[in-house]
Structure formats: structure tokens, C-alpha cells
Design an enzyme around this catalytic site. Structure first.
Site, short mmCIF file in Angstrom:
data_model
loop_
_atom_site.label_atom_id
_atom_site.label_comp_id
_atom_site.label_asym_id
_atom_site.label_seq_id
_atom_site.Cartn_x
_atom_site.Cartn_y
_atom_site.Cartn_z
N SER A 1 23.11 38.14 48.86
CA SER A 1 24.03 37.02 48.80
C SER A 1 23.70 36.01 47.69
CB SER A 1 24.03 36.30 50.15
OG SER A 1 22.75 35.73 50.40
N SER B 1 18.55 39.36 50.05
CA SER B 1 19.42 38.59 49.16
C SER B 1 18.78 38.03 47.90
CB SER B 1 20.08 37.44 49.92
OG SER B 1 21.12 37.94 50.70
N LYS C 1 20.56 28.14 44.62
CA LYS C 1 21.61 28.69 45.48
C LYS C 1 22.21 27.55 46.30
CE LYS C 1 21.98 32.42 48.97
NZ LYS C 1 21.21 33.45 49.69
N1 GLN Z 1 22.99 41.59 53.01
C1 GLN Z 1 22.30 41.08 54.15
C2 GLN Z 1 23.26 40.41 55.09
O1 GLN Z 1 24.41 40.34 54.77
C3 GLN Z 1 21.21 40.12 53.73
C4 GLN Z 1 21.69 38.76 53.40
C5 GLN Z 1 20.58 37.83 53.02
O2 GLN Z 1 19.47 38.26 52.72
N2 GLN Z 1 20.89 36.55 53.05
O3 GLN Z 1 22.90 39.98 56.16
#
Ligand code: GLN
Length: 486
Positions: free
Chosen positions: A153, A177, A78
């Protein structure tokens, strides 16, 4: 030879050690696969073609090394992990030209184990999002159907693994994520216990929740990646000093000895019919195999969304203060005055979701609101942890759904952040509690899309969690690769 990209991670590693093909062959196969699928998927921010081939050539010159378990294996990371020689964009315009001077501990350890990085994977800007649509470099699409989101994400990492670009990838999970895109793309993803894996060299979003972890196409493959990245790190004081367990020789429990707790607050949430069907079939497969399922009460989970979005935004507003166009990030032209320069650099460089979180986070931390919001959320977090510990006292592991709907069409909720936040309700509690969670495919929905479940275990119980996951993986019907893989 043409089918190297179909091999799982351990198979690839074994074949490389046995010299069935060379590191150059493995990297070339991954790059060819990226070339073929990338126009439809958009999983990569940067493809590291040249450096990957160069590294492969060096490895081939010295030959396989049994002490390096990932010798010659192509991986994606990532784009929040620092890796020398490539920009770390974190999906943001602001960091478009940021070349780190050092590497993330995770990257360093994978490299030392012989892995070769072929791409930096796309993600929501600063890992904020659940669809990978909030990347400044365009959305990633779901390999099962490019009209659908891959989740987020870490959507680029999940899509790269599902589209057979790479046999494994790294992501981060602050609120789901890793587990959510793994579920929507039909692969396996692990969020380790907070502190099991070093966060050094990873762009911070919410420091008390962020945790790095692997994606792959089987539980055993994920276990191998964890065994390489886990463990104490002097460069990260929040990384636990606890010795690492053996994740390679998993002792699968007997189905009849396993009791899984079903968090009532999540299973009663209501599902889209095709997901409901797939989840019911998964539960039936488990009970048919002899696994005991029992409902466990976790009443405070209903506060997870509110709690998480206050705490995560607060931490993000503080962590992202450094991106001011002076210390880090692109500087806006033509403003001699400091405050105006900050404002312009940040509003030009940061996208709408990140700005929304910074404003929300700054608000909940501001004087007069701190007690009402931040402090309350910190207290609620403690209640959620209490539920989690109590529930685990009543069973071996907790079994939860990952999402209430299958992968949805791109653009469905981009103007509706609250709905997207609500969709995170199944994954957030675990980050608030700090424990490990394994997301694995439980089957396909009637519409032919992957549906995942997650197993939650006690903190630092990854070895047991992965062992139970390996059993579930055999009980559930196999999923994927997606039809596009041919
Ligand atoms: N969807 C969650 C957020 O937008 C988690 C994101 C993540 O785990 N980086 O905060």
C-alpha cells in the site's frame, strides 16, 4: 545544481553539510521534480511546497549542523503519518479534512534530525491493498511504466523515491507494504522488527502487525533513516525498550562466510518466466560470489495468506470502529438517528476494500465464529513463527522472493481481491513472525522491470541484516533509476 535530485540520501546530506548547496536548493529541486513527474506518477496526496520552503529558509539562516544527520534533506511520508499542518487522509475520503493536533514520533524524530517534508505520499485506503489503486485520491503509477501499478500500500512512497522526487521516504508494512512496492519500483525498503520503531501518530490498520520503515535508493541510505527513527518511545507501549544498535558503521560479512536459507514454500511457488529468470540470475550471482544457499523447510508458510487475512481484518474492524462520523471522520448529512448516521457516514466515507475487511473482520470475531477463525488463525500464526525461528537456526539469514510476477497493469485485479491477497504470500509470513525484512533490487527482468528479493533476519537483528544487504547490493547488478528519470 540541476542534478540535486539524482543524489542519494547520504550524498544529499553530506553535500548539505558541506554547504555545496543550501536546504532551499535541495527543497526547490525536490519540488521541481515533483512538478515534472507528478502528472505521470501521482505519488502525492498533498505537496507541502510552502511549509517546506519556509522550513528550508529557517535552516539556511542558522546553517548546517553536524549533530543533525538529515539537515535540509527533503523527504516524503506516507499519508498515514500525522504531521502538523497537513491533513492525514490515510488515502480515505473519510479523513479528507482531518488535521492532526500532534505529530507521529517518526515524523518528530526525522524533523529533529533536520529533515524537511515535501509531500504526503499516496497509499491504499487505510493501508489496505497491494497496488495503491484503492486510494480515494486516485492511483499512483509505476515510474518504470505508468501503465503499471507501483505496488502497495505504500506505493506513493516507493514511486516518489524511484521517480527521484525525494531521496528517501517513510512507509508502513503490515503485510508487505514497504517491501513489495520497493521491489516493484526498484528501490530499497526495510520493514523493521515489530516494536523497533514507534507507531505513535500513525493511523492504525492491524496493530499487532503494523510497522513503520524507510525507503531509499541504497541499503546504506535506508540504514541512516532507520538510525534516526528507531528506538524506545514512551508514547507507544508496544515499542521496545531495547537500545538501538549502530546502523551506520555496518560490518559487511564476507561472501564466503554467509549462508542464506531459501524458504522452500516460497521458492517452489512458481514465477512468471521473466521473474524466474531474474531470480535465477540473482541466485547464480550470489553463489558465484561465494555465498552459500540452502533450501530450508518452512511448511507452515502455506497458511500465511489465510492466517494474515483473518487476523489483519479482525484487528482492522476493531481499529476502524472509531471512524463513525462522530469521533473521527466526515459526518453524513441529514440523519438525526445515531445508528443510521454511523451507517451512512461509514458507507459514504469508506471505499469497497475497507468495507470488505471490516465485514470480514467483524465476522471472524463474532460469537460462534471466533474459535473457528480468529483463534485458529492466532494458533497458526504461532506455527509460522516456529518455522521462522527454526529456519533461522539453520542459516544466517533467509532469502525470499518478493512477488511472483513483475509490476502488473493498472486495473488487472481490482475486481478480484482474492488474487491480490494471494500475491502477498511472499511478504506476509514475516509480519506474522514479527522479524525485520529488507527488500532490495536483484536486477531487471528481460522486460526491463525491476525484480526484488528480501532478506529476513532475527528479531532486532537489523544491523546484521543491513550489513548482509549491503553485500548483496554489491553482488547484484545495479538497478535504476527508471528510464523516465532521463
Ligand atoms: N497487501 C496487504 C494488505 O492489503 C498488506 C498491506 C500493508 O502491508 N499495509 O493487507
Amino acid at each position: 545544481m540541476t542534478d540535486i535530485h539524482r543524489l542519494g540520501l547520504r550524498q544529499t546530506a553530506q553535500a548539505l553539510q558541506a554547504r555545496e548547496f543550501s536546504a532551499t536548493d535541495a527543497v526547490s529541486a525536490a519540488l521541481e521534480r515533483i512538478r515534472l513527474t507528478e502528472p505521470r506518477i501521482g505519488a502525492c496526496v498533498t505537496v507541502l511546497g510552502e511549509s517546506a520552503l519556509r522550513e528550508a529558509k529557517l535552516l539556511d539562516e542558522s546553517g548546517p549542523d553536524p549533530a543533525r544527520p538529515l539537515w535540509g534533506v527533503p523527504l516524503a511520508v506516507k499519508d498515514v503519518f500525522d504531521l502538523k499542518g497537513a491533513p492525514t487522509t490515510a488515502g480515505s475520503r473519510l479523513l479528507e479534512n482531518y488535521f492532526p493536533a500532534f505529530e507521529a514520533t517518526v515524523v518528530e524524530r526525522l524533523r529533529a534530525a533536520g529533515a524537511i517534508f515535501v509531500s504526503k505520499a499516496n497509499c491504499d485506503e487505510f493501508a489496505m491493498g497491494s497496488t495503491t489503486e484503492f486510494s480515494a485520491y486516485g492511483p499512483t503509477k509505476n515510474p518504470w511504466d505508468p501503465a503499471l501499478v507501483p505496488g502497495g500500500s505504500s506505493g506513493g512512497s516507493a514511486a516518489a523515491v524511484a521517480a527521484l522526487q525525494v531521496p528517501g521516504a517513510m512507509g508502513t508494512d503490515t503485510g508487505g507494504s514497504i517491501r513489495q512496492p520497493a521491489a516493484l519500483c526498484g528501490c530499497v525498503g526495510l520493514k523493521p522488527t515489530y516494536g523497533r520503531v514507534s507507531r505513535y501518530g500513525i493511523v492504525a490498520f492491524a496493530s499487532s502487525l503494523d510497522q513503520a520503515g524507510p525507503f531509499a535508493r541504497s541499503v546504506g541510505d535506508v540504514a541512516l533513516l532507520l538510525s534516526v527513527i528507531a528506538g524506545p518511545d514512551g508514547k507507544d507501549s508496544t515499542c521496545s525498550a531495547r537500545p538501538v544498535d549502530d546502523y551506520l558503521n555496518l560490518k559487511e560479512p564476507k561472501a564466503a562466510d554467509l549462508t542464506l536459507g531459501l524458504p522452500d514454500a516460497l521458492w517452489s511457488a512458481g514465477f512468471e518466466p521473466s521473474v524466474d529468470e531474474a531470480l535465477s540470475a540473482a541466485k547464480k550471482a550470489l553463489t558465484d560470489a561465494g555465498v552459500r544457499l540452502k533450501s530450508v523447510s518452512m511448511p507452515n508458510l502455506r497458511y500465511s495468506v489465510a492466517t494474515y487475512y483473518i487476523l489483519a481484518a479482525a484487528e482492522a474492524s476493531s481499529n476502524l470502529a472509531r471512524y463513525d462520523g462522530v469521533r473521527y471522520g466526515q459526518r453524513a448529512e441529514g440523519d438525526p438517528e445515531l445508528v443510521a448516521l454511523y451507517r451512512r457516514s461509514r458507507s459514504q466515507g469508506l471505499g469497497p476494500e475497507v468495507r470488505r475487511r471490516i465485514m470480514l473482520g467483524t465476522f471472524v470475531l463474532s460469537s460462534g465464529y471466533y474459535d473457528a477463525y480468529f483463534k485458529k488463525a492466532a494458533q497458526t500464526r504461532r506455527l509460522i513463527l516456529g518455522d521462522y525461528q527454526r529456519a533461522l537456526g539453520e542459516c544466517d539469514y533467509l532469502l525470499a522472493p518478493v512477488t511472483s510476477i513483475p509490476a502488473w497493469p493498472l486495473g488487472s485485479f481490482t475486481d478480484d481481491p482474492l488474487t491480490i491477497y494471494q500475491l502477498d504470500m511472499m511478504t506476509l509470513p514475516l509480519n506474522l513472525a514479527g522479524g525485520p525484512g529488507l527488500s532490495l533490487p536483484a536486477g531487471l527482468s528481460s522486460a526491463g522491470l525491476p525484480v526484488g528479493v528480501q532478506l529476513w533476519g532475527p528479531s532486532f537483528g537489523e544491523a546484521g541484516l543491513l550489513s548482509a544487504g549491503a553485500l548483496l547490493e554489491r553482488i547484484f547488478p545495479p538497478v535504476g533509476p527508471p528510464p523516465m528519470a532521463g
